[in-house]
Design a protein around this motif. Structure first.
Motif, PDB file in Angstrom:
ATOM      1  N   CYS A 106     135.449  62.725  64.274  1.00  0.00           N
ATOM      2  CA  CYS A 106     133.593  62.111  64.328  1.00  0.00           C
ATOM      3  C   CYS A 106     133.691  61.301  65.494  1.00  0.00           C
ATOM      4  CB  CYS A 106     133.950  61.103  62.735  1.00  0.00           C
ATOM      5  SG  CYS A 106     131.729  60.735  62.635  1.00  0.00           S
ATOM      6  N   LEU A 107     132.736  62.357  66.479  1.00  0.00           N
ATOM      7  CA  LEU A 107     131.937  61.953  67.866  1.00  0.00           C
ATOM      8  C   LEU A 107     130.976  60.616  67.276  1.00  0.00           C
ATOM      9  CD1 LEU A 107     131.808  61.764  70.529  1.00  0.00           C
ATOM     10  CD2 LEU A 107     130.957  63.577  70.939  1.00  0.00           C
ATOM     11  N   ALA A 108     130.763  59.464  67.021  1.00  0.00           N
ATOM     12  CA  ALA A 108     129.362  58.576  66.614  1.00  0.00           C
ATOM     13  C   ALA A 108     128.956  58.087  68.429  1.00  0.00           C
ATOM     14  CB  ALA A 108     129.903  57.331  66.276  1.00  0.00           C
ATOM     15  N   VAL A 109     127.117  59.481  68.115  1.00  0.00           N
ATOM     16  CA  VAL A 109     126.985  58.602  69.141  1.00  0.00           C
ATOM     17  C   VAL A 109     125.373  58.336  69.695  1.00  0.00           C
ATOM     18  CG1 VAL A 109     128.200  60.662  70.058  1.00  0.00           C
ATOM     19  CG2 VAL A 109     125.751  61.103  68.928  1.00  0.00           C
ATOM     20  N   GLY A 110     124.423  58.097  69.722  1.00  0.00           N
ATOM     21  CA  GLY A 110     122.867  58.514  70.229  1.00  0.00           C
ATOM     22  C   GLY A 110     121.851  59.298  70.110  1.00  0.00           C
ATOM     23  N   GLU A 111     121.211  59.423  69.401  1.00  0.00           N
ATOM     24  CA  GLU A 111     120.377  60.606  69.718  1.00  0.00           C
ATOM     25  C   GLU A 111     120.207  61.390  71.089  1.00  0.00           C
ATOM     26  OE1 GLU A 111     116.562  60.648  66.521  1.00  0.00           O
ATOM     27  OE2 GLU A 111     116.800  59.118  68.390  1.00  0.00           O
ATOM     28  N   GLY A 112     120.594  62.878  71.290  1.00  0.00           N
ATOM     29  CA  GLY A 112     120.983  63.304  72.600  1.00  0.00           C
ATOM     30  C   GLY A 112     122.382  62.823  72.870  1.00  0.00           C
ATOM     31  N   TYR A 113     122.858  62.288  73.003  1.00  0.00           N
ATOM     32  CA  TYR A 113     124.039  61.754  73.725  1.00  0.00           C
ATOM     33  C   TYR A 113     125.235  63.283  73.236  1.00  0.00           C
ATOM     34  CZ  TYR A 113     121.726  57.891  75.303  1.00  0.00           C
ATOM     35  OH  TYR A 113     120.060  56.492  76.003  1.00  0.00           O
ATOM     36  N   ALA A 114     125.997  62.993  74.507  1.00  0.00           N
ATOM     37  CA  ALA A 114     127.862  62.997  74.311  1.00  0.00           C
ATOM     38  C   ALA A 114     127.825  64.628  73.978  1.00  0.00           C
ATOM     39  CB  ALA A 114     128.044  62.504  73.341  1.00  0.00           C
TER      40      ALA A 114
ATOM     41  N   PHE B 214     139.965  70.829  69.177  1.00  0.00           N
ATOM     42  CA  PHE B 214     139.161  69.920  67.884  1.00  0.00           C
ATOM     43  C   PHE B 214     138.064  70.322  67.874  1.00  0.00           C
ATOM     44  CE2 PHE B 214     141.532  67.127  70.875  1.00  0.00           C
ATOM     45  CZ  PHE B 214     143.290  66.626  70.030  1.00  0.00           C
ATOM     46  N   ARG B 215     138.396  69.852  66.212  1.00  0.00           N
ATOM     47  CA  ARG B 215     137.010  69.964  65.480  1.00  0.00           C
ATOM     48  C   ARG B 215     135.943  68.525  65.652  1.00  0.00           C
ATOM     49  NH1 ARG B 215     135.468  69.772  59.920  1.00  0.00           N
ATOM     50  NH2 ARG B 215     133.452  70.955  59.275  1.00  0.00           N
ATOM     51  N   VAL B 216     135.149  68.958  66.699  1.00  0.00           N
ATOM     52  CA  VAL B 216     134.355  67.282  66.249  1.00  0.00           C
ATOM     53  C   VAL B 216     133.124  67.710  65.443  1.00  0.00           C
ATOM     54  CG1 VAL B 216     133.104  66.563  68.082  1.00  0.00           C
ATOM     55  CG2 VAL B 216     135.413  68.352  68.566  1.00  0.00           C
ATOM     56  N   LEU B 217     132.583  66.484  64.755  1.00  0.00           N
ATOM     57  CA  LEU B 217     131.326  66.813  63.883  1.00  0.00           C
ATOM     58  C   LEU B 217     130.456  65.348  65.058  1.00  0.00           C
ATOM     59  CD1 LEU B 217     131.903  66.447  60.518  1.00  0.00           C
ATOM     60  CD2 LEU B 217     131.212  68.227  61.917  1.00  0.00           C
ATOM     61  N   ARG B 218     129.315  65.821  65.245  1.00  0.00           N
ATOM     62  CA  ARG B 218     128.440  64.647  66.544  1.00  0.00           C
ATOM     63  C   ARG B 218     128.251  63.946  64.902  1.00  0.00           C
ATOM     64  NH1 ARG B 218     124.632  66.167  68.245  1.00  0.00           N
ATOM     65  NH2 ARG B 218     124.528  63.771  70.604  1.00  0.00           N
ATOM     66  N   ARG B 219     127.721  62.221  64.777  1.00  0.00           N
ATOM     67  CA  ARG B 219     126.825  62.097  63.384  1.00  0.00           C
ATOM     68  C   ARG B 219     126.325  60.558  64.875  1.00  0.00           C
ATOM     69  NH1 ARG B 219     127.761  65.660  61.298  1.00  0.00           N
ATOM     70  NH2 ARG B 219     128.982  65.181  58.929  1.00  0.00           N
ATOM     71  N   VAL B 220     124.966  60.985  64.169  1.00  0.00           N
ATOM     72  CA  VAL B 220     123.958  59.907  64.877  1.00  0.00           C
ATOM     73  C   VAL B 220     124.345  59.049  64.421  1.00  0.00           C
ATOM     74  CG1 VAL B 220     121.259  59.615  66.230  1.00  0.00           C
ATOM     75  CG2 VAL B 220     122.870  61.770  66.222  1.00  0.00           C
ATOM     76  N   VAL B 221     124.558  57.281  65.026  1.00  0.00           N
ATOM     77  CA  VAL B 221     124.637  55.704  64.140  1.00  0.00           C
ATOM     78  C   VAL B 221     123.085  55.803  64.840  1.00  0.00           C
ATOM     79  CG1 VAL B 221     127.306  56.817  63.631  1.00  0.00           C
ATOM     80  CG2 VAL B 221     126.407  55.403  65.712  1.00  0.00           C
ATOM     81  N   TYR B 222     122.990  55.219  66.304  1.00  0.00           N
ATOM     82  CA  TYR B 222     121.951  54.703  66.373  1.00  0.00           C
ATOM     83  C   TYR B 222     120.701  55.910  67.096  1.00  0.00           C
ATOM     84  CZ  TYR B 222     123.345  54.634  71.767  1.00  0.00           C
ATOM     85  OH  TYR B 222     123.685  55.278  72.324  1.00  0.00           O
ATOM     86  N   ALA B 223     119.673  55.423  66.609  1.00  0.00           N
ATOM     87  CA  ALA B 223     118.210  55.886  67.870  1.00  0.00           C
ATOM     88  C   ALA B 223     117.411  54.916  68.244  1.00  0.00           C
ATOM     89  CB  ALA B 223     117.018  55.766  66.572  1.00  0.00           C
ATOM     90  N   ALA B 224     117.781  55.720  69.601  1.00  0.00           N
ATOM     91  CA  ALA B 224     116.998  54.642  70.804  1.00  0.00           C
ATOM     92  C   ALA B 224     115.263  55.184  71.061  1.00  0.00           C
ATOM     93  CB  ALA B 224     118.075  55.227  71.935  1.00  0.00           C
ATOM     94  N   ARG B 225     115.005  54.660  70.806  1.00  0.00           N
ATOM     95  CA  ARG B 225     113.071  53.997  71.282  1.00  0.00           C
ATOM     96  C   ARG B 225     112.329  54.211  72.214  1.00  0.00           C
ATOM     97  NH1 ARG B 225     113.764  58.249  67.448  1.00  0.00           N
ATOM     98  NH2 ARG B 225     113.664  57.390  65.459  1.00  0.00           N
ATOM     99  N   SER B 226     112.338  54.630  72.758  1.00  0.00           N
ATOM    100  CA  SER B 226     111.039  54.178  74.121  1.00  0.00           C
ATOM    101  C   SER B 226     110.499  52.900  74.155  1.00  0.00           C
ATOM    102  CB  SER B 226     110.718  55.461  75.181  1.00  0.00           C
ATOM    103  OG  SER B 226     111.823  56.602  75.481  1.00  0.00           O
ATOM    104  N   SER B 227     110.490  51.897  75.218  1.00  0.00           N
ATOM    105  CA  SER B 227     110.153  50.934  75.149  1.00  0.00           C
ATOM    106  C   SER B 227     108.295  51.925  75.602  1.00  0.00           C
ATOM    107  CB  SER B 227     109.631  49.870  76.320  1.00  0.00           C
ATOM    108  OG  SER B 227     111.186  49.279  76.206  1.00  0.00           O
ATOM    109  N   ALA B 228     107.349  50.780  75.110  1.00  0.00           N
ATOM    110  CA  ALA B 228     105.763  51.009  75.487  1.00  0.00           C
ATOM    111  C   ALA B 228     105.019  51.040  76.934  1.00  0.00           C
ATOM    112  CB  ALA B 228     104.517  51.144  74.140  1.00  0.00           C
TER     113      ALA B 228
END
Length: 245
Positions: free
Chosen positions: A120-128, A140-154
């Motif tokens: 289980c590959l725990a990542v941010g959106e778009g990473y890894a 390997f069987r790999v499941l990517r799970r997005v565990v945090y969102a990274a929002r751009s500062s305005a």
């Protein structure tokens, strides 16, 4: 650089997202610098439930470790800082690679077997994405799970914008390609891209340094290894800028 300018440029721009930005600010202050916070991203944890038949959690960042609830699963972390964060969060069985994705894939290949279960590959959106592909190539069987969102500062914070305009920023710290790209976009949006000519850019990795080449920095330095201590070593103590009275 004129003596007056050298004395004035004693602030360090920190583009790392919170809560890591506060940690960097404390470390920078301990070296005698003024810390100016300008997080390029905002991180938000997302709901997570470990998949069934998971033999290990794979963590590529401290942000991922912070986002996870404690689970009775082995953890393999990209480096010692991420491993320490996982232990702080209550994970008992934690191993650390040497600090980058290549070393992480090598450690997984050397210590785990594809038939042992899913990774289980725990990542941010778009990473890894590259890491997931490399592990699948090893069988390997790999499941990517997005565990945090990274929002751009305005926008850049007012304090950061003012410090840049006044020429008080000696160097800027960059800890991920995405935050580096967003920080440069914020500088451009504020009409401050030319100010980079008077700022040293310090990158955590060669990949981040390559991303920074889009602006004309006074210099781009790369940490000798991908950890926070090495990043700060590129900066050094503020005393080195002192000039005789």
């Amino acid at each position: 650089m004129p003596r007056q300018a050298a004395r004035a440029s004693r602030a360090i721009l920190i583009t790392r997202p919170e809560p890591g930005a506060a940690e960097s600010a404390r470390a920078v202050a301990a070296l005698g610098w003024e810390a100016v916070l300008a997080p390029a991203l905002t991180l938000t944890a997302l709901p997570f439930k470990p998949p069934r038949n998971c033999q290990a959690l794979i963590l590529t960042s401290r942000a991922a470790a912070r986002a996870l609830p404690t689970a009775a699963l082995p953890v393999i972390a990209v480096g010692e800082a991420t491993a320490a964060e996982a232990r702080t969060r209550g994970f008992a069985e934690v191993r650390a690679a040497a600090g980058d994705a290549q070393a992480l894939a090598a450690l997984i290949g050397a210590t785990l077997k594809p038939e042992g279960g899913t990774l289980c590959l725990a990542v941010g959106e778009g990473y890894a994405l590259d890491l997931a592909a490399a592990l699948r190539a090893k069988g390997f069987r790999v499941l990517r799970r997005v565990v945090y969102a990274a929002r751009s500062s305005a926008t850049l914070p007012d304090e950061a914008r003012q410090a840049i305009r006044e020429g008080r920023i000696h160097a800027a710290l960059f800890t991920s390609p995405r935050s580096a790209q967003q920080a440069m976009r914020l500088l451009s949006d504020a009409g401050l891209q030319k100010a980079a000519q008077g700022i040293i850019a310090i990158a955590l990795s060669p990949r981040i340094a390559a991303a920074l080449a889009a602006l004309p920095w006074a210099e781009i330095r790369t940490a000798s290894r991908p950890d926070h201590a090495a990043l700060l070593a590129c900066l050094g103590p503020a005393d080195v800028l002192k000039t005789p009275a």
